[in-house]
Design a protein around this motif. Structure first.
Motif, PDB file in Angstrom:
ATOM      1  N   TYR A 194       2.080   7.562   1.918  1.00 56.24           N
ATOM      2  CA  TYR A 194       3.486   6.268   1.946  1.00 56.24           C
ATOM      3  C   TYR A 194       2.550   5.067   1.988  1.00 56.24           C
ATOM      4  CZ  TYR A 194       7.401   9.523   3.391  1.00 56.24           C
ATOM      5  OH  TYR A 194       8.386  10.495   3.523  1.00 56.24           O
ATOM      6  N   CYS A 195       2.906   4.061   1.827  1.00 60.16           N
ATOM      7  CA  CYS A 195       2.290   2.797   0.643  1.00 60.16           C
ATOM      8  C   CYS A 195       2.723   1.862   2.118  1.00 60.16           C
ATOM      9  CB  CYS A 195       3.070   1.928  -0.261  1.00 60.16           C
ATOM     10  SG  CYS A 195       2.733   2.815  -1.766  1.00 60.16           S
ATOM     11  N   VAL A 196       1.526   1.649   2.544  1.00 62.08           N
ATOM     12  CA  VAL A 196       2.145  -0.121   4.323  1.00 62.08           C
ATOM     13  C   VAL A 196       0.866  -0.729   3.642  1.00 62.08           C
ATOM     14  CG1 VAL A 196       1.630   1.938   5.696  1.00 62.08           C
ATOM     15  CG2 VAL A 196      -0.476   1.461   5.414  1.00 62.08           C
ATOM     16  N   VAL A 197       0.435  -1.165   2.295  1.00 59.07           N
ATOM     17  CA  VAL A 197       0.003  -2.166   1.989  1.00 59.07           C
ATOM     18  C   VAL A 197      -0.692  -2.004   0.143  1.00 59.07           C
ATOM     19  CG1 VAL A 197      -2.120  -4.184   2.587  1.00 59.07           C
ATOM     20  CG2 VAL A 197      -1.865  -2.566   4.126  1.00 59.07           C
ATOM     21  N   ASP A 198       0.748  -3.433   0.636  1.00 65.51           N
ATOM     22  CA  ASP A 198      -0.257  -3.874  -1.205  1.00 65.51           C
ATOM     23  C   ASP A 198      -0.840  -4.936  -1.267  1.00 65.51           C
ATOM     24  OD1 ASP A 198       0.952  -4.605  -3.544  1.00 65.51           O
ATOM     25  OD2 ASP A 198       3.410  -4.553  -3.335  1.00 65.51           O
ATOM     26  N   MET A 199      -1.626  -4.245  -2.602  1.00 65.22           N
ATOM     27  CA  MET A 199      -2.772  -5.137  -2.598  1.00 65.22           C
ATOM     28  C   MET A 199      -1.843  -6.342  -3.961  1.00 65.22           C
ATOM     29  SD  MET A 199      -4.637  -5.001  -0.127  1.00 65.22           S
ATOM     30  CE  MET A 199      -6.566  -5.372  -0.706  1.00 65.22           C
ATOM     31  N   GLN A 200      -1.294  -6.054  -4.110  1.00 62.40           N
ATOM     32  CA  GLN A 200      -0.040  -7.638  -5.260  1.00 62.40           C
ATOM     33  C   GLN A 200      -0.726  -7.459  -6.564  1.00 62.40           C
ATOM     34  OE1 GLN A 200       2.252  -8.201  -2.917  1.00 62.40           O
ATOM     35  NE2 GLN A 200       2.625  -9.947  -3.807  1.00 62.40           N
ATOM     36  N   ASP A 201      -1.983  -5.862  -6.768  1.00 65.12           N
ATOM     37  CA  ASP A 201      -2.970  -5.492  -8.185  1.00 65.12           C
ATOM     38  C   ASP A 201      -2.631  -4.290  -8.830  1.00 65.12           C
ATOM     39  OD1 ASP A 201      -4.251  -4.608  -6.364  1.00 65.12           O
ATOM     40  OD2 ASP A 201      -6.123  -5.710  -6.716  1.00 65.12           O
ATOM     41  N   GLY A 202      -1.678  -3.651  -8.129  1.00 70.64           N
ATOM     42  CA  GLY A 202      -1.065  -2.279  -8.597  1.00 70.64           C
ATOM     43  C   GLY A 202      -1.994  -1.505  -7.733  1.00 70.64           C
ATOM     44  N   ASP A 203      -2.716  -1.893  -6.510  1.00 71.77           N
ATOM     45  CA  ASP A 203      -3.976  -1.351  -5.562  1.00 71.77           C
ATOM     46  C   ASP A 203      -2.847  -1.218  -4.617  1.00 71.77           C
ATOM     47  OD1 ASP A 203      -5.631  -0.003  -4.514  1.00 71.77           O
ATOM     48  OD2 ASP A 203      -7.130  -1.368  -4.704  1.00 71.77           O
ATOM     49  N   TYR A 204      -2.433  -0.335  -3.609  1.00 71.72           N
ATOM     50  CA  TYR A 204      -2.461   0.501  -2.385  1.00 71.72           C
ATOM     51  C   TYR A 204      -3.128   0.704  -1.239  1.00 71.72           C
ATOM     52  CZ  TYR A 204       1.971  -0.665  -4.676  1.00 71.72           C
ATOM     53  OH  TYR A 204       3.532  -1.326  -5.558  1.00 71.72           O
ATOM     54  N   VAL A 205      -2.319  -0.048  -0.436  1.00 77.35           N
ATOM     55  CA  VAL A 205      -3.324   0.761   0.770  1.00 77.35           C
ATOM     56  C   VAL A 205      -2.298   1.922   1.688  1.00 77.35           C
ATOM     57  CG1 VAL A 205      -4.399   1.163   3.203  1.00 77.35           C
ATOM     58  CG2 VAL A 205      -4.785  -0.584   1.475  1.00 77.35           C
ATOM     59  N   ILE A 206      -3.027   3.282   1.842  1.00 74.90           N
ATOM     60  CA  ILE A 206      -1.549   4.405   2.075  1.00 74.90           C
ATOM     61  C   ILE A 206      -2.578   4.732   3.090  1.00 74.90           C
ATOM     62  CG2 ILE A 206      -0.872   5.003  -0.593  1.00 74.90           C
ATOM     63  CD1 ILE A 206      -2.273   7.386  -0.701  1.00 74.90           C
ATOM     64  N   VAL A 207      -1.138   5.382   3.948  1.00 76.80           N
ATOM     65  CA  VAL A 207      -1.311   6.408   4.935  1.00 76.80           C
ATOM     66  C   VAL A 207      -1.157   7.680   5.003  1.00 76.80           C
ATOM     67  CG1 VAL A 207      -1.007   5.385   6.953  1.00 76.80           C
ATOM     68  CG2 VAL A 207       0.864   6.381   6.268  1.00 76.80           C
ATOM     69  N   ASP A 208      -1.713   8.958   4.910  1.00 72.54           N
ATOM     70  CA  ASP A 208      -1.287  10.647   4.379  1.00 72.54           C
ATOM     71  C   ASP A 208      -0.905  11.100   5.789  1.00 72.54           C
ATOM     72  OD1 ASP A 208      -1.263  13.260   3.848  1.00 72.54           O
ATOM     73  OD2 ASP A 208      -2.767  12.900   2.395  1.00 72.54           O
ATOM     74  N   VAL A 209       0.787  11.093   5.785  1.00 70.63           N
ATOM     75  CA  VAL A 209       1.046  11.289   7.129  1.00 70.63           C
ATOM     76  C   VAL A 209       0.579  13.355   7.700  1.00 70.63           C
ATOM     77  CG1 VAL A 209       3.255   9.798   7.328  1.00 70.63           C
ATOM     78  CG2 VAL A 209       2.946  11.727   6.222  1.00 70.63           C
ATOM     79  N   ALA A 210       0.776  14.004   7.220  1.00 67.68           N
ATOM     80  CA  ALA A 210      -0.142  15.393   6.356  1.00 67.68           C
ATOM     81  C   ALA A 210      -0.725  15.812   7.190  1.00 67.68           C
ATOM     82  CB  ALA A 210       0.191  16.220   5.394  1.00 67.68           C
ATOM     83  N   GLN A 211      -2.179  14.138   7.806  1.00 72.40           N
ATOM     84  CA  GLN A 211      -3.510  13.994   7.745  1.00 72.40           C
ATOM     85  C   GLN A 211      -3.573  13.670   8.925  1.00 72.40           C
ATOM     86  OE1 GLN A 211      -7.478  13.560   4.674  1.00 72.40           O
ATOM     87  NE2 GLN A 211      -5.326  14.448   2.934  1.00 72.40           N
ATOM     88  N   ARG A 212      -2.866  13.239   9.929  1.00 71.90           N
ATOM     89  CA  ARG A 212      -2.959  13.016  11.224  1.00 71.90           C
ATOM     90  C   ARG A 212      -4.292  13.219  11.972  1.00 71.90           C
ATOM     91  NH1 ARG A 212       0.921  10.186  14.518  1.00 71.90           N
ATOM     92  NH2 ARG A 212       2.899  10.705  12.700  1.00 71.90           N
ATOM     93  N   ALA A 213      -5.032  13.034  12.401  1.00 75.07           N
ATOM     94  CA  ALA A 213      -6.303  12.884  12.552  1.00 75.07           C
ATOM     95  C   ALA A 213      -6.140  12.973  14.407  1.00 75.07           C
ATOM     96  CB  ALA A 213      -7.738  12.076  12.006  1.00 75.07           C
ATOM     97  N   GLY A 214      -6.158  13.401  14.748  1.00 68.15           N
ATOM     98  CA  GLY A 214      -5.265  13.234  16.533  1.00 68.15           C
ATOM     99  C   GLY A 214      -4.570  12.729  16.756  1.00 68.15           C
ATOM    100  N   ALA A 215      -4.424  11.340  16.682  1.00 67.92           N
ATOM    101  CA  ALA A 215      -2.884  10.314  17.650  1.00 67.92           C
ATOM    102  C   ALA A 215      -3.240   9.398  17.146  1.00 67.92           C
ATOM    103  CB  ALA A 215      -3.845   9.942  19.136  1.00 67.92           C
ATOM    104  N   SER A 216      -3.729   9.787  15.593  1.00 71.14           N
ATOM    105  CA  SER A 216      -4.041   8.314  14.443  1.00 71.14           C
ATOM    106  C   SER A 216      -4.428   8.983  13.030  1.00 71.14           C
ATOM    107  CB  SER A 216      -5.742   7.712  14.215  1.00 71.14           C
ATOM    108  OG  SER A 216      -5.728   7.170  15.262  1.00 71.14           O
ATOM    109  N   LEU A 217      -3.023   7.606  12.094  1.00 68.00           N
ATOM    110  CA  LEU A 217      -3.095   8.468  10.307  1.00 68.00           C
ATOM    111  C   LEU A 217      -4.466   7.630  10.251  1.00 68.00           C
ATOM    112  CD1 LEU A 217       0.671   7.677  10.343  1.00 68.00           C
ATOM    113  CD2 LEU A 217      -0.674   9.703  10.432  1.00 68.00           C
TER     114      LEU A 217
END
Length: 150
Positions: free
Chosen positions: A88-111
């Motif tokens: 899932y995209c959480v940050v749009d870098m405005q140049d075709g680049d996104y920062v995403i979370v992978d909800v399937a890779q939750r590491a303990g309490a963090s995504l």
């Protein structure tokens, strides 16, 4: 997170906070639960831009209503051949680049967060273990994509 969120309010461009009801509706809609850092961020501001206001911004931290599967945002298709359903995209870098979370890779309490560039997606590069770590690095980046070489 408290210090980072205060910095966003003081020096950047936050939107008004999301309500607990908006967060609950978002979580029901997407089928996953925000981690502690993301929940704190959205209760503080429902999205923000860092360093500059829209449209001339690199870091556009998306409001809840704009968070969609990465394969939809990047490739325009919500099908398995276009990338994992857990991205899932959480940050749009405005140049075709996104920062995403992978909800399937939750590491303990963090995504964990990943760089997802339209030219190479669904290949991704891990750039932070949590949203808090990402935010700390982004705020000290001088408006540059901290994970890119040069």
């Amino acid at each position: 997170m408290t210090t980072l969120l205060a910095e966003i309010s003081r020096l950047h461009y936050p939107r008004p906070p999301a309500s607990p009801a908006q967060i609950a509706a978002f979580e029901t809609h997407v089928g996953w639960v925000l981690d502690e850092d993301l929940r704190a961020f959205y209760l503080h501001c429902n999205g923000a831009t860092l360093f500059a206001p829209l449209p001339d911004v690199n870091y556009h931290l998306l409001p809840l209503e704009r968070i969609v599967r990465a394969r939809v945002a990047i490739l325009g298709r919500d099908e398995d051949g276009a990338g994992p359903a857990s991205h899932y995209c959480v940050v749009d870098m405005q140049d075709g680049d996104y920062v995403i979370v992978d909800v399937a890779q939750r590491a303990g309490a963090s995504l964990p967060l990943f760089d997802a560039w339209h030219e190479t997606y669904p290949a991704t590069k891990r750039i932070a273990s949590s949203f808090g770590e990402f935010l700390e690095k982004a705020l000290s980046s001088g408006n540059e994509s901290f994970w890119l070489d040069g």
